[in-house]
Design a protein around this motif. Structure first.
Motif, PDB file in Angstrom:
ATOM      1  N   THR A 133       0.798  -1.249  -0.156  1.00 32.41           N
ATOM      2  CA  THR A 133      -0.035  -0.050   0.033  1.00 32.41           C
ATOM      3  C   THR A 133       0.929   1.351   0.208  1.00 32.41           C
ATOM      4  O   THR A 133       0.648   2.345  -0.640  1.00 32.41           O
ATOM      5  CB  THR A 133      -0.795   0.089   1.231  1.00 32.41           C
ATOM      6  N   ASN A 134       1.915   1.242   0.928  1.00 38.52           N
ATOM      7  CA  ASN A 134       2.913   2.543   0.664  1.00 38.52           C
ATOM      8  C   ASN A 134       3.354   2.683  -0.474  1.00 38.52           C
ATOM      9  O   ASN A 134       3.615   3.704  -0.876  1.00 38.52           O
ATOM     10  CB  ASN A 134       3.767   2.139   1.937  1.00 38.52           C
ATOM     11  N   LYS A 135       4.019   1.556  -1.207  1.00 39.63           N
ATOM     12  CA  LYS A 135       4.418   1.515  -2.498  1.00 39.63           C
ATOM     13  C   LYS A 135       3.654   2.083  -3.542  1.00 39.63           C
ATOM     14  O   LYS A 135       3.922   3.105  -4.222  1.00 39.63           O
ATOM     15  CB  LYS A 135       4.793   0.331  -2.807  1.00 39.63           C
ATOM     16  N   ILE A 136       2.168   1.775  -3.543  1.00 41.44           N
ATOM     17  CA  ILE A 136       1.286   2.356  -4.464  1.00 41.44           C
ATOM     18  C   ILE A 136       1.040   3.636  -4.116  1.00 41.44           C
ATOM     19  O   ILE A 136       0.755   4.570  -5.088  1.00 41.44           O
ATOM     20  CB  ILE A 136      -0.097   1.536  -4.344  1.00 41.44           C
ATOM     21  N   ILE A 137       0.859   4.242  -2.905  1.00 39.04           N
ATOM     22  CA  ILE A 137       0.700   5.612  -2.719  1.00 39.04           C
ATOM     23  C   ILE A 137       1.940   6.442  -3.022  1.00 39.04           C
ATOM     24  O   ILE A 137       1.559   7.534  -3.420  1.00 39.04           O
ATOM     25  CB  ILE A 137       0.404   5.808  -1.043  1.00 39.04           C
ATOM     26  N   TYR A 138       2.957   5.999  -2.728  1.00 34.77           N
ATOM     27  CA  TYR A 138       4.203   6.692  -2.957  1.00 34.77           C
ATOM     28  C   TYR A 138       4.317   6.820  -4.483  1.00 34.77           C
ATOM     29  O   TYR A 138       4.403   8.033  -5.231  1.00 34.77           O
ATOM     30  CB  TYR A 138       5.371   5.807  -2.698  1.00 34.77           C
TER      31      TYR A 138
END
Length: 118
Positions: free
Chosen positions: A3-8
């Protein structure tokens, strides 16, 4: 982590697109941008250097590595968006929303980039 990677990457991609569109406008629609800069009280000779700086900033932002130059890029863009916001507010042209959107995307990209690459 996913999720962090997608948001980033989503926030960084949108921010990069916004910066590239802005740089393109500075280069290809220089007459209109010059009028806007004169209205802001800014010298028009900084238009092309700003366009180049925005393109270079995109190059730095899309690298996956955290580095000092990436920190400086985030810092410079933060101040650029704050100054853009107040410039639009002062002349009351309604363009401050783009600066707010850019600032939000910048902060989200920075925060999630720190989580992802630390």
């Amino acid at each position: 982590m996913k999720t962090n990677k997608i948001i980033y990457w989503l926030s960084t991609g949108l921010l990069s697109a916004l910066l590239l569109m802005s740089a393109g406008m500075y280069i290809f629609n220089n007459a209109e941008v010059s009028k806007m800069f004169i209205g802001f009280g800014y010298p028009v000779y900084i238009i092309y250097p700003l366009a180049v700086a925005k393109i270079l900033a995109v190059g730095v932002l899309v690298t996956q590595k955290q580095s000092k130059i990436k920190e400086w890029t985030y810092s410079a863009l933060f101040f650029e968006f704050i100054l853009a916001f107040f410039a639009h507010v002062m002349i009351k042209d309604g363009g401050q929303m783009a600066a707010i959107i850019a600032l939000v995307l910048l902060v989200v990209s920075y925060v999630f980039g720190r989580k992802l690459f630390k």
